[in-house]
Motif scaffolding. Structure first.
Motif, mmCIF file in Angstrom:
data_model
loop_
_atom_site.group_PDB
_atom_site.id
_atom_site.type_symbol
_atom_site.label_atom_id
_atom_site.label_comp_id
_atom_site.label_asym_id
_atom_site.label_seq_id
_atom_site.Cartn_x
_atom_site.Cartn_y
_atom_site.Cartn_z
ATOM 1 N N SER A 21 0.831 -1.203 0.000
ATOM 2 C CA SER A 21 0.000 0.000 0.000
ATOM 3 C C SER A 21 0.866 1.255 0.000
ATOM 4 C CB SER A 21 -0.926 0.009 1.221
ATOM 5 O OG SER A 21 -1.796 -1.109 1.206
ATOM 6 N N ALA A 22 1.936 1.234 0.801
ATOM 7 C CA ALA A 22 2.828 2.395 0.873
ATOM 8 C C ALA A 22 3.526 2.638 -0.457
ATOM 9 C CB ALA A 22 3.851 2.202 1.981
ATOM 10 N N LEU A 23 4.000 1.555 -1.079
ATOM 11 C CA LEU A 23 4.675 1.699 -2.369
ATOM 12 C C LEU A 23 3.706 2.171 -3.450
ATOM 13 C CD1 LEU A 23 6.958 -1.476 -2.316
ATOM 14 C CD2 LEU A 23 7.654 0.907 -1.993
ATOM 15 N N THR A 24 2.439 1.724 -3.349
ATOM 16 C CA THR A 24 1.429 2.156 -4.307
ATOM 17 C C THR A 24 1.174 3.650 -4.190
ATOM 18 O OG1 THR A 24 0.373 -0.018 -4.131
ATOM 19 C CG2 THR A 24 -0.921 1.752 -5.121
ATOM 20 N N MET A 25 1.183 4.157 -2.954
ATOM 21 C CA MET A 25 0.933 5.587 -2.729
ATOM 22 C C MET A 25 2.111 6.457 -3.126
ATOM 23 S SD MET A 25 -1.137 5.868 0.859
ATOM 24 C CE MET A 25 0.156 5.101 1.841
ATOM 25 N N LEU A 26 3.283 5.864 -3.313
ATOM 26 C CA LEU A 26 4.500 6.642 -3.515
ATOM 27 C C LEU A 26 4.400 7.580 -4.722
ATOM 28 C CD1 LEU A 26 7.266 7.076 -2.305
ATOM 29 C CD2 LEU A 26 8.173 5.311 -3.819
ATOM 30 N N GLY A 27 3.833 7.075 -5.825
ATOM 31 C CA GLY A 27 3.706 7.917 -7.017
ATOM 32 C C GLY A 27 2.821 9.129 -6.764
ATOM 33 N N ILE A 28 1.696 8.916 -6.060
ATOM 34 C CA ILE A 28 0.803 10.023 -5.730
ATOM 35 C C ILE A 28 1.485 11.000 -4.784
ATOM 36 C CG2 ILE A 28 -1.381 10.635 -4.622
ATOM 37 C CD1 ILE A 28 -1.789 9.347 -7.297
ATOM 38 N N ILE A 29 2.234 10.473 -3.811
ATOM 39 C CA ILE A 29 2.945 11.334 -2.854
ATOM 40 C C ILE A 29 3.935 12.239 -3.583
ATOM 41 C CG2 ILE A 29 4.616 11.332 -0.962
ATOM 42 C CD1 ILE A 29 3.279 8.778 0.072
ATOM 43 N N ILE A 30 4.740 11.636 -4.460
ATOM 44 C CA ILE A 30 5.739 12.419 -5.202
ATOM 45 C C ILE A 30 5.055 13.442 -6.111
ATOM 46 C CG2 ILE A 30 7.542 12.285 -6.957
ATOM 47 C CD1 ILE A 30 8.272 9.537 -5.802
ATOM 48 N N GLY A 31 3.982 13.012 -6.772
ATOM 49 C CA GLY A 31 3.274 13.930 -7.668
ATOM 50 C C GLY A 31 2.689 15.121 -6.937
ATOM 51 N N ILE A 289 2.725 15.156 -14.251
ATOM 52 C CA ILE A 289 2.901 13.877 -14.941
ATOM 53 C C ILE A 289 3.103 12.754 -13.924
ATOM 54 C CG2 ILE A 289 4.436 12.596 -16.488
ATOM 55 C CD1 ILE A 289 4.929 15.206 -17.977
ATOM 56 N N SER A 290 3.803 13.077 -12.822
ATOM 57 C CA SER A 290 4.027 12.046 -11.811
ATOM 58 C C SER A 290 2.726 11.636 -11.142
ATOM 59 C CB SER A 290 5.035 12.529 -10.767
ATOM 60 O OG SER A 290 4.601 13.714 -10.164
ATOM 61 N N LEU A 292 -0.078 11.324 -12.807
ATOM 62 C CA LEU A 292 -0.607 10.348 -13.766
ATOM 63 C C LEU A 292 0.084 9.005 -13.589
ATOM 64 C CD1 LEU A 292 -2.377 9.792 -16.272
ATOM 65 C CD2 LEU A 292 -0.454 10.552 -17.673
ATOM 66 N N VAL A 293 1.405 9.044 -13.419
ATOM 67 C CA VAL A 293 2.156 7.807 -13.201
ATOM 68 C C VAL A 293 1.681 7.131 -11.916
ATOM 69 C CG1 VAL A 293 4.449 6.850 -12.754
ATOM 70 C CG2 VAL A 293 4.158 8.643 -14.467
ATOM 71 N N GLY A 294 1.445 7.939 -10.866
ATOM 72 C CA GLY A 294 0.955 7.378 -9.612
ATOM 73 C C GLY A 294 -0.398 6.724 -9.776
ATOM 74 N N GLY A 295 -1.279 7.337 -10.586
ATOM 75 C CA GLY A 295 -2.596 6.740 -10.833
ATOM 76 C C GLY A 295 -2.489 5.419 -11.571
ATOM 77 N N ILE A 296 -1.582 5.350 -12.547
ATOM 78 C CA ILE A 296 -1.372 4.089 -13.271
ATOM 79 C C ILE A 296 -0.840 3.021 -12.320
ATOM 80 C CG2 ILE A 296 -0.004 2.992 -15.089
ATOM 81 C CD1 ILE A 296 -0.120 5.668 -16.585
ATOM 82 N N GLY A 297 0.023 3.438 -11.385
ATOM 83 C CA GLY A 297 0.538 2.499 -10.384
ATOM 84 C C GLY A 297 -0.577 1.936 -9.522
ATOM 85 N N ILE A 298 -1.518 2.786 -9.127
ATOM 86 C CA ILE A 298 -2.658 2.315 -8.336
ATOM 87 C C ILE A 298 -3.467 1.303 -9.134
ATOM 88 C CG2 ILE A 298 -4.903 3.044 -7.398
ATOM 89 C CD1 ILE A 298 -3.601 5.598 -6.441
ATOM 90 N N MET A 299 -3.714 1.593 -10.407
ATOM 91 C CA MET A 299 -4.496 0.678 -11.233
ATOM 92 C C MET A 299 -3.797 -0.671 -11.365
ATOM 93 S SD MET A 299 -5.994 1.249 -15.092
ATOM 94 C CE MET A 299 -4.387 1.413 -15.846
ATOM 95 N N ASN A 300 -2.480 -0.659 -11.582
ATOM 96 C CA ASN A 300 -1.747 -1.918 -11.729
ATOM 97 C C ASN A 300 -1.817 -2.761 -10.454
ATOM 98 O OD1 ASN A 300 -0.989 -1.332 -14.330
ATOM 99 N ND2 ASN A 300 0.963 -0.411 -13.736
#
Length: 405
Positions: A21-31, A289-290, A292-300
Protein backbone atom coordinates in the motif's frame (compact mmCIF):
# COMPACT_ATOMS: atom_id res chain seq x y z
CA UNK A 1 -23.34 -3.91 2.61
CA UNK A 2 -23.49 -0.21 3.48
CA UNK A 3 -20.77 2.32 2.65
CA UNK A 4 -19.37 2.33 6.20
CA UNK A 5 -18.90 -1.44 6.22
CA UNK A 6 -17.29 -1.37 2.77
CA UNK A 7 -14.89 1.32 3.94
CA UNK A 8 -13.97 -0.67 7.04
CA UNK A 9 -13.26 -3.76 4.93
CA UNK A 10 -11.18 -1.71 2.48
CA UNK A 11 -9.08 -0.26 5.33
CA UNK A 12 -8.59 -3.75 6.82
CA UNK A 13 -7.45 -5.08 3.45
CA UNK A 14 -4.97 -2.24 2.93
CA UNK A 15 -3.57 -2.70 6.45
CA UNK A 16 -2.94 -6.36 5.71
CA UNK A 17 -0.53 -5.30 2.93
CA UNK A 18 1.11 -2.22 4.44
CA UNK A 19 4.30 -2.26 2.38
CA UNK A 20 2.48 -2.72 -0.91
CA UNK A 21 0.00 0.00 0.00
CA UNK A 22 2.83 2.40 0.87
CA UNK A 23 4.68 1.70 -2.37
CA UNK A 24 1.43 2.16 -4.31
CA UNK A 25 0.93 5.59 -2.73
CA UNK A 26 4.50 6.64 -3.52
CA UNK A 27 3.71 7.92 -7.02
CA UNK A 28 0.80 10.02 -5.73
CA UNK A 29 2.94 11.33 -2.85
CA UNK A 30 5.74 12.42 -5.20
CA UNK A 31 3.27 13.93 -7.67
CA UNK A 32 1.39 15.96 -5.07
CA UNK A 33 4.57 17.13 -3.36
CA UNK A 34 6.01 18.24 -6.71
CA UNK A 35 2.88 20.12 -7.79
CA UNK A 36 2.43 21.87 -4.43
CA UNK A 37 6.12 22.87 -4.31
CA UNK A 38 6.25 24.12 -7.90
CA UNK A 39 3.04 26.13 -7.61
CA UNK A 40 4.08 27.59 -4.24
CA UNK A 41 7.53 28.58 -5.46
CA UNK A 42 6.08 30.02 -8.69
CA UNK A 43 3.58 32.15 -6.77
CA UNK A 44 6.39 33.21 -4.45
CA UNK A 45 8.43 34.35 -7.45
CA UNK A 46 5.48 36.43 -8.68
CA UNK A 47 5.04 38.07 -5.27
CA UNK A 48 8.78 38.73 -5.03
CA UNK A 49 8.81 40.39 -8.47
CA UNK A 50 5.79 42.51 -7.50
CA UNK A 51 7.51 43.74 -4.35
CA UNK A 52 10.70 44.50 -6.31
CA UNK A 53 8.86 46.71 -8.80
CA UNK A 54 6.72 48.34 -6.13
CA UNK A 55 9.93 49.38 -4.34
CA UNK A 56 10.74 51.59 -7.36
CA UNK A 57 7.70 53.73 -6.64
CA UNK A 58 4.29 53.75 -8.34
CA UNK A 59 5.10 56.62 -10.74
CA UNK A 60 8.34 55.51 -12.39
CA UNK A 61 8.78 55.09 -16.15
CA UNK A 62 11.68 53.57 -18.08
CA UNK A 63 12.75 54.51 -21.60
CA UNK A 64 14.65 51.61 -23.21
CA UNK A 65 16.53 51.83 -26.52
CA UNK A 66 15.03 49.91 -29.44
CA UNK A 67 11.53 48.56 -30.02
CA UNK A 68 10.40 45.13 -28.83
CA UNK A 69 10.72 43.71 -32.34
CA UNK A 70 14.18 45.20 -32.96
CA UNK A 71 15.53 43.72 -29.71
CA UNK A 72 14.25 40.32 -30.83
CA UNK A 73 16.00 40.57 -34.19
CA UNK A 74 19.50 41.16 -32.80
CA UNK A 75 21.58 40.22 -29.79
CA UNK A 76 23.20 43.67 -29.67
CA UNK A 77 21.59 46.40 -27.58
CA UNK A 78 20.31 49.20 -29.85
CA UNK A 79 22.04 52.59 -29.38
CA UNK A 80 19.22 55.03 -29.93
CA UNK A 81 18.97 56.98 -26.66
CA UNK A 82 21.19 59.91 -25.73
CA UNK A 83 21.80 62.25 -22.81
CA UNK A 84 20.28 65.01 -24.92
CA UNK A 85 17.03 62.99 -25.09
CA UNK A 86 16.94 62.87 -21.30
CA UNK A 87 17.56 66.61 -21.03
CA UNK A 88 14.76 67.27 -23.52
CA UNK A 89 12.34 65.11 -21.53
CA UNK A 90 13.24 66.95 -18.31
CA UNK A 91 12.69 70.38 -19.84
CA UNK A 92 9.78 69.81 -22.23
CA UNK A 93 7.46 67.21 -20.62
CA UNK A 94 5.24 68.96 -18.02
CA UNK A 95 4.09 65.77 -16.26
CA UNK A 96 7.69 64.72 -15.45
CA UNK A 97 9.42 65.90 -12.25
CA UNK A 98 12.64 63.88 -12.42
CA UNK A 99 14.82 62.30 -15.12
CA UNK A 100 17.85 60.07 -14.51
CA UNK A 101 19.73 58.81 -17.60
CA UNK A 102 22.06 55.86 -17.00
CA UNK A 103 25.10 54.61 -18.91
CA UNK A 104 26.55 51.44 -17.44
CA UNK A 105 29.34 48.92 -17.92
CA UNK A 106 31.17 46.24 -15.95
CA UNK A 107 34.71 47.14 -14.81
CA UNK A 108 37.35 46.07 -12.30
CA UNK A 109 37.46 48.36 -9.27
CA UNK A 110 40.68 48.53 -7.20
CA UNK A 111 41.56 49.96 -3.81
CA UNK A 112 45.07 49.24 -2.54
CA UNK A 113 45.60 45.49 -2.84
CA UNK A 114 41.87 44.76 -3.07
CA UNK A 115 40.06 44.50 -6.37
CA UNK A 116 36.63 43.31 -7.50
CA UNK A 117 34.44 43.42 -10.58
CA UNK A 118 31.47 45.76 -10.21
CA UNK A 119 28.81 47.48 -12.27
CA UNK A 120 29.77 51.10 -13.01
CA UNK A 121 26.78 53.39 -13.57
CA UNK A 122 27.20 56.85 -15.04
CA UNK A 123 24.22 58.98 -14.05
CA UNK A 124 23.04 62.40 -12.82
CA UNK A 125 22.12 63.79 -9.38
CA UNK A 126 18.41 63.06 -9.98
CA UNK A 127 19.08 59.30 -9.86
CA UNK A 128 18.89 59.18 -6.06
CA UNK A 129 15.42 60.77 -6.08
CA UNK A 130 13.95 59.07 -9.14
CA UNK A 131 15.02 55.59 -8.05
CA UNK A 132 14.33 56.19 -4.33
CA UNK A 133 17.93 55.38 -3.44
CA UNK A 134 19.12 57.53 -0.50
CA UNK A 135 22.70 58.12 0.62
CA UNK A 136 23.78 56.64 3.96
CA UNK A 137 27.03 58.64 4.37
CA UNK A 138 28.53 61.58 2.54
CA UNK A 139 26.71 62.84 -0.55
CA UNK A 140 25.60 61.74 -4.00
CA UNK A 141 26.78 63.21 -7.28
CA UNK A 142 26.15 66.92 -7.89
CA UNK A 143 25.42 69.07 -10.95
CA UNK A 144 28.98 70.40 -10.64
CA UNK A 145 30.36 66.84 -10.86
CA UNK A 146 28.41 66.29 -14.08
CA UNK A 147 29.29 69.67 -15.65
CA UNK A 148 33.01 69.36 -14.95
CA UNK A 149 33.28 65.61 -15.53
CA UNK A 150 34.72 65.12 -12.05
CA UNK A 151 36.10 61.78 -10.97
CA UNK A 152 33.72 61.48 -8.04
CA UNK A 153 32.12 58.20 -7.06
CA UNK A 154 29.33 57.06 -4.71
CA UNK A 155 29.63 53.42 -3.71
CA UNK A 156 26.95 50.83 -3.04
CA UNK A 157 27.00 49.39 0.50
CA UNK A 158 28.40 45.98 -0.51
CA UNK A 159 31.04 47.43 -2.83
CA UNK A 160 32.22 49.83 -0.11
CA UNK A 161 32.53 46.91 2.32
CA UNK A 162 34.44 44.80 -0.23
CA UNK A 163 36.98 47.56 -0.93
CA UNK A 164 37.38 49.21 2.48
CA UNK A 165 36.20 46.64 5.02
CA UNK A 166 35.26 48.40 8.27
CA UNK A 167 37.23 51.59 7.54
CA UNK A 168 35.56 54.82 6.41
CA UNK A 169 35.72 55.15 2.60
CA UNK A 170 34.74 58.84 2.47
CA UNK A 171 37.56 60.92 1.03
CA UNK A 172 39.51 57.81 0.02
CA UNK A 173 40.34 56.96 -3.59
CA UNK A 174 39.66 53.95 -5.79
CA UNK A 175 40.73 53.09 -9.33
CA UNK A 176 38.34 52.31 -12.17
CA UNK A 177 39.93 51.40 -15.50
CA UNK A 178 43.26 52.77 -14.21
CA UNK A 179 41.65 56.14 -13.39
CA UNK A 180 41.58 57.50 -9.83
CA UNK A 181 38.19 58.43 -8.35
CA UNK A 182 37.46 60.03 -4.99
CA UNK A 183 34.73 58.45 -2.86
CA UNK A 184 32.16 61.13 -1.96
CA UNK A 185 29.36 58.95 -0.60
CA UNK A 186 28.11 55.51 0.36
CA UNK A 187 24.53 54.51 -0.55
CA UNK A 188 22.06 52.86 1.79
CA UNK A 189 21.66 49.11 1.36
CA UNK A 190 19.03 48.52 -1.34
CA UNK A 191 19.22 44.77 -1.93
CA UNK A 192 18.81 42.86 -5.17
CA UNK A 193 16.48 43.85 -7.99
CA UNK A 194 15.47 40.98 -10.28
CA UNK A 195 18.70 39.13 -9.49
CA UNK A 196 21.01 42.17 -9.79
CA UNK A 197 22.75 43.33 -6.61
CA UNK A 198 22.11 47.09 -6.41
CA UNK A 199 24.60 47.40 -3.54
CA UNK A 200 27.56 46.21 -5.62
CA UNK A 201 27.58 49.29 -7.87
CA UNK A 202 29.71 52.41 -8.27
CA UNK A 203 27.93 55.61 -9.36
CA UNK A 204 29.94 58.24 -11.27
CA UNK A 205 28.96 61.33 -13.32
CA UNK A 206 27.54 60.34 -16.69
CA UNK A 207 29.84 62.82 -18.47
CA UNK A 208 32.89 61.21 -16.85
CA UNK A 209 31.59 57.80 -17.85
CA UNK A 210 31.08 58.68 -21.51
CA UNK A 211 34.31 60.65 -21.96
CA UNK A 212 36.76 58.59 -19.87
CA UNK A 213 35.37 55.07 -19.33
CA UNK A 214 33.17 53.85 -22.21
CA UNK A 215 33.79 56.46 -24.88
CA UNK A 216 31.03 58.11 -26.87
CA UNK A 217 29.97 55.48 -29.42
CA UNK A 218 26.65 57.00 -30.50
CA UNK A 219 26.64 59.29 -33.58
CA UNK A 220 23.67 61.23 -32.17
CA UNK A 221 25.17 62.43 -28.86
CA UNK A 222 26.16 61.03 -25.48
CA UNK A 223 24.83 57.47 -25.48
CA UNK A 224 22.81 56.18 -22.51
CA UNK A 225 21.77 52.64 -21.62
CA UNK A 226 18.26 53.67 -20.53
CA UNK A 227 16.43 56.59 -18.91
CA UNK A 228 14.49 56.47 -15.62
CA UNK A 229 11.66 58.99 -15.32
CA UNK A 230 9.48 60.05 -12.38
CA UNK A 231 6.04 61.40 -13.26
CA UNK A 232 4.26 64.01 -11.15
CA UNK A 233 2.04 61.39 -9.49
CA UNK A 234 0.54 57.97 -10.12
CA UNK A 235 -2.45 59.45 -11.99
CA UNK A 236 -0.20 61.21 -14.52
CA UNK A 237 1.74 58.08 -15.59
CA UNK A 238 -0.37 57.59 -18.71
CA UNK A 239 -0.03 61.22 -19.75
CA UNK A 240 3.73 61.18 -19.11
CA UNK A 241 4.13 57.99 -21.15
CA UNK A 242 2.18 59.56 -24.05
CA UNK A 243 4.10 62.87 -23.93
CA UNK A 244 7.54 61.21 -23.68
CA UNK A 245 6.71 58.97 -26.64
CA UNK A 246 5.60 61.90 -28.80
CA UNK A 247 8.64 63.99 -27.88
CA UNK A 248 11.13 61.22 -28.70
CA UNK A 249 9.36 60.45 -31.98
CA UNK A 250 9.77 64.10 -32.96
CA UNK A 251 13.42 64.23 -31.85
CA UNK A 252 14.28 60.98 -33.68
CA UNK A 253 12.19 61.94 -36.74
CA UNK A 254 10.30 58.65 -36.63
CA UNK A 255 7.59 58.00 -39.20
CA UNK A 256 7.08 54.26 -38.70
CA UNK A 257 8.34 51.94 -35.95
CA UNK A 258 9.70 53.56 -32.77
CA UNK A 259 13.40 53.06 -32.02
CA UNK A 260 12.70 53.15 -28.28
CA UNK A 261 10.20 51.72 -25.78
CA UNK A 262 8.56 53.52 -22.86
CA UNK A 263 7.62 51.14 -20.04
CA UNK A 264 5.80 51.91 -16.83
CA UNK A 265 6.27 49.98 -13.62
CA UNK A 266 2.88 48.39 -14.26
CA UNK A 267 3.92 47.29 -17.78
CA UNK A 268 7.15 45.74 -16.53
CA UNK A 269 5.33 44.00 -13.68
CA UNK A 270 2.77 42.59 -16.11
CA UNK A 271 5.52 41.19 -18.36
CA UNK A 272 7.32 39.58 -15.41
CA UNK A 273 4.01 38.25 -14.09
CA UNK A 274 3.20 36.66 -17.45
CA UNK A 275 6.64 35.03 -17.62
CA UNK A 276 6.60 33.69 -14.05
CA UNK A 277 2.97 32.60 -14.46
CA UNK A 278 3.78 30.64 -17.62
CA UNK A 279 6.80 29.04 -15.91
CA UNK A 280 4.65 28.09 -12.92
CA UNK A 281 2.08 26.44 -15.16
CA UNK A 282 4.78 24.62 -17.13
CA UNK A 283 6.52 23.35 -13.98
CA UNK A 284 3.20 22.30 -12.42
CA UNK A 285 2.26 20.45 -15.62
CA UNK A 286 5.60 18.62 -15.65
CA UNK A 287 5.19 17.74 -11.98
CA UNK A 288 1.61 16.65 -12.68
CA UNK A 289 2.90 13.88 -14.94
CA UNK A 290 4.03 12.05 -11.81
CA UNK A 291 0.40 12.15 -10.59
CA UNK A 292 -0.61 10.35 -13.77
CA UNK A 293 2.16 7.81 -13.20
CA UNK A 294 0.95 7.38 -9.61
CA UNK A 295 -2.60 6.74 -10.83
CA UNK A 296 -1.37 4.09 -13.27
CA UNK A 297 0.54 2.50 -10.38
CA UNK A 298 -2.66 2.32 -8.34
CA UNK A 299 -4.50 0.68 -11.23
CA UNK A 300 -1.75 -1.92 -11.73
CA UNK A 301 -1.64 -2.84 -8.04
CA UNK A 302 -5.42 -3.05 -7.85
CA UNK A 303 -5.46 -5.35 -10.88
CA UNK A 304 -2.92 -7.58 -9.15
CA UNK A 305 -5.06 -7.45 -6.01
CA UNK A 306 -8.11 -8.62 -7.99
CA UNK A 307 -6.16 -11.66 -9.21
CA UNK A 308 -4.89 -12.47 -5.73
CA UNK A 309 -8.35 -12.15 -4.17
CA UNK A 310 -10.30 -14.10 -6.76
CA UNK A 311 -11.34 -16.73 -4.20
CA UNK A 312 -12.48 -14.08 -1.73
CA UNK A 313 -14.52 -12.31 -4.42
CA UNK A 314 -16.11 -15.59 -5.53
CA UNK A 315 -16.97 -16.55 -1.95
CA UNK A 316 -18.51 -13.15 -1.20
CA UNK A 317 -20.60 -13.24 -4.35
CA UNK A 318 -21.67 -16.82 -3.59
CA UNK A 319 -23.12 -15.79 -0.21
CA UNK A 320 -25.01 -12.84 -1.62
CA UNK A 321 -22.67 -9.90 -2.29
CA UNK A 322 -23.83 -7.92 -5.33
CA UNK A 323 -21.68 -6.58 -8.18
CA UNK A 324 -22.18 -3.12 -6.72
CA UNK A 325 -20.80 -4.22 -3.33
CA UNK A 326 -17.62 -5.57 -4.94
CA UNK A 327 -17.31 -2.51 -7.21
CA UNK A 328 -17.70 -0.07 -4.30
CA UNK A 329 -15.16 -1.85 -2.10
CA UNK A 330 -12.40 -1.86 -4.73
CA UNK A 331 -13.08 1.74 -5.69
CA UNK A 332 -12.95 2.74 -2.01
CA UNK A 333 -9.58 1.00 -1.68
CA UNK A 334 -8.20 2.87 -4.69
CA UNK A 335 -9.61 6.18 -3.42
CA UNK A 336 -8.16 5.68 0.07
CA UNK A 337 -4.72 5.02 -1.44
CA UNK A 338 -4.95 8.14 -3.60
CA UNK A 339 -6.29 10.43 -0.85
CA UNK A 340 -3.76 9.27 1.75
CA UNK A 341 -0.99 9.67 -0.80
CA UNK A 342 -2.37 13.11 -1.66
CA UNK A 343 -2.42 14.22 1.98
CA UNK A 344 1.11 12.93 2.60
CA UNK A 345 2.38 14.53 -0.62
CA UNK A 346 0.68 17.82 0.26
CA UNK A 347 2.34 17.89 3.69
CA UNK A 348 5.73 17.22 2.09
CA UNK A 349 5.03 19.89 -0.54
CA UNK A 350 4.10 22.47 2.13
CA UNK A 351 7.36 21.63 3.91
CA UNK A 352 9.27 22.14 0.65
CA UNK A 353 7.59 25.49 0.03
CA UNK A 354 8.34 26.62 3.60
CA UNK A 355 11.96 25.59 3.16
CA UNK A 356 12.20 27.51 -0.12
CA UNK A 357 10.73 30.58 1.59
CA UNK A 358 13.24 30.33 4.45
CA UNK A 359 16.33 29.78 2.28
CA UNK A 360 15.54 32.17 -0.60
CA UNK A 361 14.13 35.70 -0.92
CA UNK A 362 11.03 34.29 -2.62
CA UNK A 363 7.79 34.90 -0.70
CA UNK A 364 6.74 31.30 -1.20
CA UNK A 365 3.42 30.14 0.20
CA UNK A 366 0.53 27.79 -0.53
CA UNK A 367 -3.11 28.84 -0.49
CA UNK A 368 -5.79 26.61 1.13
CA UNK A 369 -7.47 26.43 -2.28
CA UNK A 370 -4.36 24.82 -3.79
CA UNK A 371 -4.22 22.28 -0.95
CA UNK A 372 -7.88 21.32 -1.31
CA UNK A 373 -7.47 21.11 -5.09
CA UNK A 374 -4.41 18.86 -4.77
CA UNK A 375 -6.11 16.44 -2.38
CA UNK A 376 -9.29 16.51 -4.49
CA UNK A 377 -7.33 15.72 -7.65
CA UNK A 378 -5.64 12.83 -5.87
CA UNK A 379 -9.00 11.40 -4.84
CA UNK A 380 -10.28 11.84 -8.39
CA UNK A 381 -7.26 9.99 -9.74
CA UNK A 382 -7.97 7.12 -7.35
CA UNK A 383 -11.56 6.91 -8.55
CA UNK A 384 -10.60 7.18 -12.22
CA UNK A 385 -7.86 4.57 -12.18
CA UNK A 386 -9.75 2.33 -9.77
CA UNK A 387 -12.70 1.89 -12.11
CA UNK A 388 -11.08 -0.73 -14.38
CA UNK A 389 -9.92 -3.15 -11.67
CA UNK A 390 -13.13 -2.58 -9.68
CA UNK A 391 -15.30 -3.42 -12.67
CA UNK A 392 -13.17 -6.47 -13.42
CA UNK A 393 -13.61 -7.69 -9.85
CA UNK A 394 -17.37 -6.99 -9.87
CA UNK A 395 -17.94 -8.95 -13.09
CA UNK A 396 -16.24 -12.13 -11.89
CA UNK A 397 -18.54 -15.13 -12.01
CA UNK A 398 -18.64 -16.63 -8.47
CA UNK A 399 -18.49 -20.25 -9.72
CA UNK A 400 -15.58 -19.49 -12.07
CA UNK A 401 -13.85 -17.49 -9.33
CA UNK A 402 -14.11 -20.29 -6.79
CA UNK A 403 -13.05 -22.91 -9.30
CA UNK A 404 -10.00 -20.89 -10.52
CA UNK A 405 -8.92 -20.26 -6.92
Amino acid sequence: MDLLESTAMAVKTLKANKLRSALTMLGIIIGNASVITMVGVGQGAQRYASEQFESLGPNVLFVIPGSDSSRQRTLETPRTLTLEDAEAIASQVPTVIGVAPQLQTQQTVTQGNRSTSALIVGTTPEFSTVRSFPVARGRFLTDMDVQRGNRSVALGADLARSLFGDSDPLGQTIRIKNLTFQVVGVMEAKGAFLGNNQDDVAYIPITTMSSQITGNSSPYGTEVTFISIMSRDEQSIGAAQFQVTNLLRLRHRIVSEDDFTVRSQKDALEIVGNVTGALTIMLAAIAGISLLVGGIGIMNIMLVSVRERTQEIGLRKAIGASQQDILVQFMIEATILAVLGGVAGTLIGIGGVSLAGALTPLKAGVSPTAILLAVGVSGGIGLFFGVVPARQAAKLDPIVALRSA
